[in-house]
Design an enzyme around this catalytic site. Structure first.
Site, PDB file in Angstrom:
ATOM      1  N   GLY A  15       0.833  -1.205   0.000  1.00  0.00           N
ATOM      2  CA  GLY A  15       0.000   0.000   0.000  1.00  0.00           C
ATOM      3  C   GLY A  15       0.867   1.255   0.000  1.00  0.00           C
ATOM      4  N   ARG A  24      -2.023   8.044   3.932  1.00  0.00           N
ATOM      5  CA  ARG A  24      -2.426   8.808   5.111  1.00  0.00           C
ATOM      6  C   ARG A  24      -1.236   9.226   5.988  1.00  0.00           C
ATOM      7  NH1 ARG A  24      -7.120   4.407   6.247  1.00  0.00           N
ATOM      8  NH2 ARG A  24      -5.678   3.210   4.963  1.00  0.00           N
ATOM      9  N   LYS A  71       5.228   3.914   4.229  1.00  0.00           N
ATOM     10  CA  LYS A  71       4.657   3.753   5.576  1.00  0.00           C
ATOM     11  C   LYS A  71       5.335   2.640   6.371  1.00  0.00           C
ATOM     12  CE  LYS A  71       0.489   1.780   6.214  1.00  0.00           C
ATOM     13  NZ  LYS A  71      -0.981   1.703   6.312  1.00  0.00           N
ATOM     14  N   GLY A 126      -5.862  -3.444  -3.971  1.00  0.00           N
ATOM     15  CA  GLY A 126      -6.574  -3.892  -2.769  1.00  0.00           C
ATOM     16  C   GLY A 126      -5.920  -5.102  -2.126  1.00  0.00           C
ATOM     17  N   GLY A 143     -12.712  -1.874   9.042  1.00  0.00           N
ATOM     18  CA  GLY A 143     -13.766  -2.743   8.551  1.00  0.00           C
ATOM     19  C   GLY A 143     -14.521  -3.308   9.749  1.00  0.00           C
ATOM     20  N   ASN A 181      45.102  13.970  17.568  1.00  0.00           N
ATOM     21  CA  ASN A 181      45.298  12.641  16.987  1.00  0.00           C
ATOM     22  C   ASN A 181      45.311  12.657  15.467  1.00  0.00           C
ATOM     23  OD1 ASN A 181      42.570  13.356  17.002  1.00  0.00           O
ATOM     24  ND2 ASN A 181      41.910  11.220  16.951  1.00  0.00           N
TER      25      ASN A 181
HETATM   26  C1  UD1 Z   1      -7.776  -3.025   6.192  1.00  0.00           C
HETATM   27  C2  UD1 Z   1      -9.032  -3.879   6.077  1.00  0.00           C
HETATM   28  C3  UD1 Z   1     -10.003  -3.445   7.163  1.00  0.00           C
HETATM   29  C4  UD1 Z   1      -9.358  -3.577   8.514  1.00  0.00           C
HETATM   30  C5  UD1 Z   1      -8.032  -2.824   8.581  1.00  0.00           C
HETATM   31  C6  UD1 Z   1      -7.294  -3.175   9.844  1.00  0.00           C
HETATM   32  C7  UD1 Z   1      -9.402  -4.501   3.770  1.00  0.00           C
HETATM   33  C8  UD1 Z   1     -10.125  -4.184   2.517  1.00  0.00           C
HETATM   34  N1  UD1 Z   1      -9.631  -3.699   4.787  1.00  0.00           N
HETATM   35  O1  UD1 Z   1      -8.136  -1.676   5.955  1.00  0.00           O
HETATM   36  O2  UD1 Z   1     -11.174  -4.268   7.097  1.00  0.00           O
HETATM   37  O3  UD1 Z   1     -10.233  -3.116   9.534  1.00  0.00           O
HETATM   38  O4  UD1 Z   1      -7.183  -3.207   7.487  1.00  0.00           O
HETATM   39  O5  UD1 Z   1      -6.127  -2.426   9.981  1.00  0.00           O
HETATM   40  O6  UD1 Z   1      -8.680  -5.463   3.800  1.00  0.00           O
HETATM   41  N2  UD1 Z   1      -1.941  -3.486   0.825  1.00  0.00           N
HETATM   42  C9  UD1 Z   1      -1.255  -4.050  -0.213  1.00  0.00           C
HETATM   43  N3  UD1 Z   1      -1.738  -3.916  -1.472  1.00  0.00           N
HETATM   44  C10 UD1 Z   1      -2.887  -3.259  -1.741  1.00  0.00           C
HETATM   45  C11 UD1 Z   1      -3.607  -2.679  -0.660  1.00  0.00           C
HETATM   46  C12 UD1 Z   1      -3.113  -2.813   0.603  1.00  0.00           C
HETATM   47  O7  UD1 Z   1      -0.203  -4.657  -0.021  1.00  0.00           O
HETATM   48  O8  UD1 Z   1      -3.264  -3.193  -2.916  1.00  0.00           O
HETATM   49  C13 UD1 Z   1      -1.410  -3.618   2.204  1.00  0.00           C
HETATM   50  C14 UD1 Z   1      -1.073  -2.288   2.849  1.00  0.00           C
HETATM   51  O9  UD1 Z   1       0.285  -1.949   2.607  1.00  0.00           O
HETATM   52  C15 UD1 Z   1      -1.339  -2.543   4.321  1.00  0.00           C
HETATM   53  C16 UD1 Z   1      -2.384  -3.648   4.320  1.00  0.00           C
HETATM   54  O10 UD1 Z   1      -2.406  -4.200   3.010  1.00  0.00           O
HETATM   55  O11 UD1 Z   1      -0.186  -3.001   4.993  1.00  0.00           O
HETATM   56  C17 UD1 Z   1      -3.771  -3.097   4.662  1.00  0.00           C
HETATM   57  O12 UD1 Z   1      -4.078  -2.065   3.732  1.00  0.00           O
HETATM   58  P1  UD1 Z   1      -4.671  -0.684   4.223  1.00  0.00           P
HETATM   59  O13 UD1 Z   1      -4.840   0.191   3.042  1.00  0.00           O
HETATM   60  O14 UD1 Z   1      -3.913  -0.147   5.359  1.00  0.00           O
HETATM   61  O15 UD1 Z   1      -6.109  -1.175   4.683  1.00  0.00           O
HETATM   62  P2  UD1 Z   1      -7.091  -0.500   5.725  1.00  0.00           P
HETATM   63  O16 UD1 Z   1      -7.800   0.608   5.062  1.00  0.00           O
HETATM   64  O17 UD1 Z   1      -6.364  -0.185   6.970  1.00  0.00           O
HETATM   65 CA    CA Z   2      -4.207  -0.227   7.651  1.00  0.00          CA
END
Ligand code: UD1
Ligand code: CA
Length: 453
Positions: A16, A20, A27, A81, A140, A386
């Protein structure tokens, strides 16, 4: 129960963008207690002894900085995702294994909780870690039916007003058989507010096939994903408080646990006292009865028993013997070794030096590339010169020497035992044992000198 005979593969999602955080640093490379978030979770994953750990990444810096870790790196070129991210790894996995999926932004999840999840994961179904939050905003939500069974997970942005009232959240930590994931993940659709392929979409697919979905609870601190810097600070404080608590219970006095920072590993014996705003980094050990004064930084050092580190001292890569006094305002640099009972006072800098028993350098000195015997007195303002602009040279000072204030010792130079160096001297040649050396020019006197007004 999950089949513990099956191999375990761990998938860590770290592709990701971390929008934020509003940062140029990815991150998952932001540190918590001095260690990148992703490195921390990889260490936890390794402690479960899996067959393999796969890390899904997108930013090359992430792989570059953590290249030393023994994991398989899988690039996700488009961040579509969490479901899509898992889909990148599945072709690499044997179907007769169990997958444990961890988000890269939950640094404080413990191995014990993950073991508990694996034990609770149904053989053909899904295991999820959830948490009950006072403020579930952004997470979620876990949707349950009348019987209390999980029937789905809905993202905050997709939730109805009623669903937003749910306080049980998805940690994004899942376990499931790889064979099932290989069926479900490719069927995930992106028909949601964010147009993303959500991993939690596998929950209704499993239920439709009468595969059960189980969950275990964990605390917010363990599963709270870090999305922004405020959450990072919150988990950092939690971690530090928890660490301080453990140290206090083991016999260390911490004057104020909310002003204590450990960014590494500390081994502290009983009756160590740590005053406020001390930062400890890397590997540090501290012997019993030692006091670390306020606002000091100790990094990769070994500190003996009954040592008094006075406030505002910086100690890096040093070995400090028992009964030493260091500071206030001392800077002890790498390869410094202080034997028993050495006193180093204010505005003294040491680097690559061994200082023998009971020797003192109490004020305003630089001691580098030197070997200093025992019972030596280094006067205020003494400098070991030194560096000649190209090379470093060594200064050797014998036991019992008395170096007068403001002496420049131009290395390479050897000062014998029990010598005396007159204040203000510039010493360029060896001084034999028991001699007095001084390079001062004689004091002139002009009588009845009238001051310019
Ligand atoms: C996600 C969950 C949410 C949960 C929360 C807990 C999903 C759709 N949502 O949301 O239900 O409550 O975590 O912290 O799963 N990532 C990838 N590739 C991508 C997207 C994300 O590797 O395409 C990785 C990100 O780097 C991160 C993790 O997956 O480490 C979670 O992604 P993030 O965007 O932080 O999800 P949340 O919105 O926090
Ligand atoms: Ca997260």
């Amino acid at each position: 129960m999950y089949n513990s005979q099956m191999k375990l593969n761990i998938i860590i999602l770290a592709a990701g963008r971390g929008k934020r955080m509003k940062s140029t640093l990815p991150k998952v490379l932001h540190p918590l207690a001095g260690q990148p978030l992703l490195e921390r979770i990889i260490h936890t994953a390794q402690s479960l002894n899996p067959a393999h750990i796969y890390v899904v990444y997108s930013q090359p810096e992430v792989q570059k900085q953590l290249a030393h870790l023994n994991v398989q790196w899988i690039e996700q070129t488009e961040q579509l995702g969490t479901g899509h991210a898992v889909g990148q790894v599945l072709p690499h996995l044997n179907s007769d294994s169990t997958a444990l999926i961890l988000p890269g932004d939950t640094p404080l999840i413990t191995a014990a909780t993950l073991q508990k999840l694996l034990a609770a994961t149904p053989k053909n179904g899904i295991g999820i870690i959830t948490a009950d939050l006072y403020d579930p905003t952004g997470f979620g939500r876990i949707v349950r039916d009348d019987k209390g069974d999980i029937c789905g997970i809905v993202e905050h942005v997709d939730a109805t007003p009623e669903q937003l009232e749910i306080s049980e959240i998805n940690s994004a930590i899942f376990a499931a058989p790889v064979s099932q994931l290989k069926q479900w993940v490719p069927q995930i659709k992106n028909n949601n507010a964010q147009k993303e392929y959500y991993l939690p979409s596998i929950v209704p697919m499993a239920l439709a096939e009468h595969c059960s979905v189980s969950s275990i609870f964990a605390s917010y601190e363990e599963v709270g994903g870090i999305n922004d810097r405020s959450q990072l600070a919150e988990l950092e404080r939690f971690y530090q408080h928890d660490t301080a608590q453990k140290l206090m219970l083991s016999g260390v006095t911490i004057q104020d646990p909310s002003r204590f920072d450990l960014r590494g590993e500390l081994q502290a014996e009983h009756d160590v006292v740590i005053d406020i705003n001390v930062i400890i980094e890397g590997k540090v050990s501290i012997g019993s009865g030692t006091r670390i004064g306020a606002h000091s930084i100790i990094r990769n050092s070994k500190i003996g028993k009954n040592v008094d580190i006075r406030p505002h001292s910086i100690i890096d890569g040093a070995d400090i013997g028992n009964d030493c006094i260091v500071g206030p305002f001392a800077r002890i640099r790498p390869e410094t070794q202080l034997l028993t009972g050495v006193h180093i006072g204010n505005f003294v800098e040491t680097k690559k030096v061994v200082i023998g028993k009971g020797s003192k350098a109490n004020h305003l000195s630089y001691l580098g590339d030197a070997e200093i015997g025992s019972g030596v007195n280094i006067g205020a303002g003494t400098i070991t010169c030194n560096y000649d602009g190209v090379h470093k040279h060594k200064t050797v000072i014998g036991d019992g020497a008395f170096i007068g204030s403001n002496t420049a010792l131009v290395a390479p130079v050897t000062i014998g035992k029990n010598t005396t160096i007159g204040a203000g001297s510039t010493i360029t040649k060896p001084v034999p044992d028991s001699a007095l050396a001084l390079t001062r020019s004689e004091q002139k006197l002009i009588m009845n000198w009238s001051q310019k007004k």
